[in-house]
Design an enzyme around this catalytic site. Sequence first.
Site, PDB file in Angstrom:
ATOM      1  N   PHE A   1       0.807  -1.219   0.000  1.00 54.24           N
ATOM      2  CA  PHE A   1       0.000   0.000   0.000  1.00 54.24           C
ATOM      3  C   PHE A   1       0.839   1.266   0.000  1.00 54.24           C
ATOM      4  CE2 PHE A   1      -2.477  -3.240   2.302  1.00 54.24           C
ATOM      5  CZ  PHE A   1      -3.544  -3.339   1.430  1.00 54.24           C
TER       6      PHE A   1
ATOM      7  N   VAL B   1       8.659   3.756   0.296  1.00 52.92           N
ATOM      8  CA  VAL B   1       9.590   4.564   1.072  1.00 52.92           C
ATOM      9  C   VAL B   1      10.609   5.138   0.103  1.00 52.92           C
ATOM     10  CG1 VAL B   1      11.271   4.599   2.934  1.00 52.92           C
ATOM     11  CG2 VAL B   1       9.262   3.139   3.115  1.00 52.92           C
TER      12      VAL B   1
ATOM     13  N   ASP C   1       2.997  -5.698  16.036  1.00 47.29           N
ATOM     14  CA  ASP C   1       3.598  -6.152  14.771  1.00 47.29           C
ATOM     15  C   ASP C   1       5.115  -6.185  14.902  1.00 47.29           C
ATOM     16  OD1 ASP C   1       3.766  -7.061  12.216  1.00 47.29           O
ATOM     17  OD2 ASP C   1       3.384  -5.149  11.248  1.00 47.29           O
TER      18      ASP C   1
END
Length: 994
Positions: A593, A596, A718
């Site tokens: 999605f 960088v 996460d």
Amino acid sequence: MVLAPLLLGLLLLPALWSGGTAEKWEETELDQLFSGPLPGRLPVNHRPFSAPHSSRDQLPPPQTGRSHPAHTAAPQVTSTASKLLPPVAFNHTIGHIVLSEHKNVKFNCSINIPNTYQETAGISWWKDGKELLGAHHSITQFYPDEEGVSIIALFSIASVQRSDNGSYFCKMKVNNREIVSDPIYVEVQGLPYFIKQPESVNVTRNTAFNLTCQAVGPPEPVNIFWVQNSSRVNEKPERSPSVLTVPGLTETAVFSCEAHNDKGLTVSKGVHINIKVIPSPPTEVHILNSTAHSILVSWVPGFDGYSPLQNCSIQVKEADRLSNGSVMVFNTSASPHLYEIQQLQALANYSIAVSCRNEIGWSAVSPWILASTTEGAPSVAPLNITVFLNESNNILDIRWTKPPIKRQDGELVGYRISHVWESAGTYKELSEEVSQNGSWAQIPVQIHNATCTVRIAAITKGGIGPFSEPVNIIIPEHSKVDYAPSSTPAPGNTDSMFIILGCFCGFILIGLILCISLALRRRVQETKFGGAFSEEDSQLVVNYRAKKSFCRRAIELTLQSLGVSEELQNKLEDVVIDRNLLVLGKVLGEGEFGSVMEGNLKQEDGTSQKVAVKTMKLDNFSQREIEEFLSEAACMKDFNHPNVIRLLGVCIELSSQGIPKPMVILPFMKYGDLHTFLLYSRLNTGPKYIHLQTLLKFMMDIAQGMEYLSNRNFLHRDLAARNCMLRDDMTVCVADFGLSKKIYSGDYYRQGRIAKMPVKWIAIESLADRVYTSKSDVWAFGVTMWEITTRGMTPYPGVQNHEMYDYLLHGHRLKQPEDCLDELYDIMYSCWSADPLDRPTFSVLRLQLEKLSESLPDAQDKESIIYINTQLLESCEGIANGPSLTGLDMNIDPDSIIASCTPGAAVSVVTAEVHENNLREERYILNGGNEEWEDVSSTPFAAVTPEKDGVLPEDRLTKNGVSWSHHSTLPLGSPSPDELLFVDDSLEDSEVLM
């Protein structure tokens, strides 16, 4: 009965008559040497002679101080009497010894020699027909008495190995006659030992293949079970060696084999069976060199798909917009990874990509790169060359046409004119260079009444092109000469004036079109604004440019344009950065999605800081996705810890559709994410060795960062190696807070909606009811430690995501990696307790890791480090999955040890002593002389009670000083821990004496 002594006396009478003096000397010497009783009746102060083993040992020398006048006659008496002496033989040995590996064992052989024997050598030990040399295994003891001497040769082996199996026996010479003892068979038993383990192979999908496993005892037989992805393949065992035929696989699997015998089981190493796939596209395509007509390109092959690369293709297409888009393909071998593309146009742009193939097929092409050829020398000469004589000025006028643009191979800088003058007896060769501005030149006449030959070549920065065909003109003394014919007429161009005229008209037409378009545009602008401003009013307008705005209202409007909540706007209003201060660079990485990018952020002092800019990849993103994207930035806003990534700012720009798009600015991490760094250190062409101390530092950095977050009531949710970043100084920072949550009340968070979650890093209670606590992050930290230890391996190989909950529910956990210290595995294993309350906090984990790091030696080179690969929990030698062992133990009172040395003993008494430190010991079988000792009494197990963790002591296994429980390590379908047998793993000594 009476006649026998008389006959013996008659036979000995001649010898006694001729050698009586020598015989008396022999008896006297032996009496003095072996005076005293035999070992069976030794006095209290008696001490035997002892000597280390040697094949040349002799009996102790006789004592001095007595004269023997008949010494020279002794050999004759001995030689004559030896034929009449009774035979001498070794006493019976123990016969057969059965014991386990790593135990100590002692055994001996003994012999009684009467005084009548004089020529006697020492005792030597032999194994399987070969003499055992050296004095560190055996000791010989002498027990002299009035009748003779008793000799006992003791042999000991410390920590027996399988190589010590064999037949041992003694040898000695008595009166030049060799005497051999009965053999002593030593049988070392233990867990099965692999002589052939399965090997990792790469196979084609749905293609059959074979795996071989072979293990030996003793004890025999050895049975083989095959295991695929932690599940047994064959229900009934197969005798070793075993060959497993796999009909075919559709996905990668891990195979191992279990070898069982009466002592327990041994598990082979797990081997990966990889499915061959098409290779990954090549990477790092670079241009090494380029010339006018060639380009040298190199690349790094991608993952070969478990099949060797066969060849590669280089695809080339022109990058100009006017090209037809055709692709040129050049095939080459897979190695070396470079290729020179030839037959290219000079000063042209090309797009180049590389693809490689294996036996499965072609890979996708690599990313296209742009390359250009350099400027070269023209490939053709100028055309339409004409030469004529200007008699009035005495010069030659030369005219020509430029080479075609596509054949110029560069930018023309001029022409070289070569003119040769020949006459009777005269030859002159000259050359001149003219600029590219014109296509004509004048040269003075050098010689009259001569022939002039003219040739012209075009010049670029790449060199000089070929010369044209020669054009000859005759220069008379005083006559007019017409121009010479063209040397190289251009095909299809009979009249160059028409071409020039057409080009001139075209330029005029283009100029008119540009003027008209500019006038129309100006008219549209004037119509758009109308008469809003008169000429006088326009002079009163003040023009200014704001350097930087700190207006809060302006920031709110900017954030409001994103449509985010007012609460989120208030959190981010003081970290919004002007878009003009940020310069974006190349893309560092892309996800599903977002991406960088590298960037430079201008500072107030005029300097710039290298940063990483996280953007949303899709242009059609929803409002909820923007909220989640900025919520991660809001999480990092207040973080201030060296091991937690901090937020530099938030920037907003317009997307291609004119929609505001947010960007999050973060510090630039030189080494990227930790998982990629570890993976490249293990799989790259030249693996980079990482010290254990460095791996521990990575873990301590993450523990410190997570300790900081947990103390601030933040749940990461996460945590993984891929979400940890490496700074320039190799410090790890916890990052990626896309799933993080702030706990404002209570100590847990329940996930409401369904979202994509990292299943293999999630704690078991979170998989069950979607409840997250700080102890859930501790679970993920344990998995991250496993990733670091294995240098980037994927957790739970062979286990699918939908199988994870059942896999963990049955007690399975990640196995101990190779080269992993037991203490380190203890720490990570404690993070996976089924009860979250039993897991340590991050503060405790940090202290444990620091303590372990301090106990390790300083980092060394890879060549000087020795790793001890301990057995995995599931394959621990303390677990035996087989029938119960027979409880036959040798347990004999050590006070009953008797050395039978009397020459008249009819039966040799054999006693054995076995020192036991473990109540559960395997069986010993000792055979001695004419008696067989068996102690069938077995020691009963003591009553036990569960420990505080609910695990019985017999369900725990001590390995390298660490206690392990079987409950969390048994594979599915295995018997309960109460049904498992414990194979002796101690190193206690056991000795067997004769």
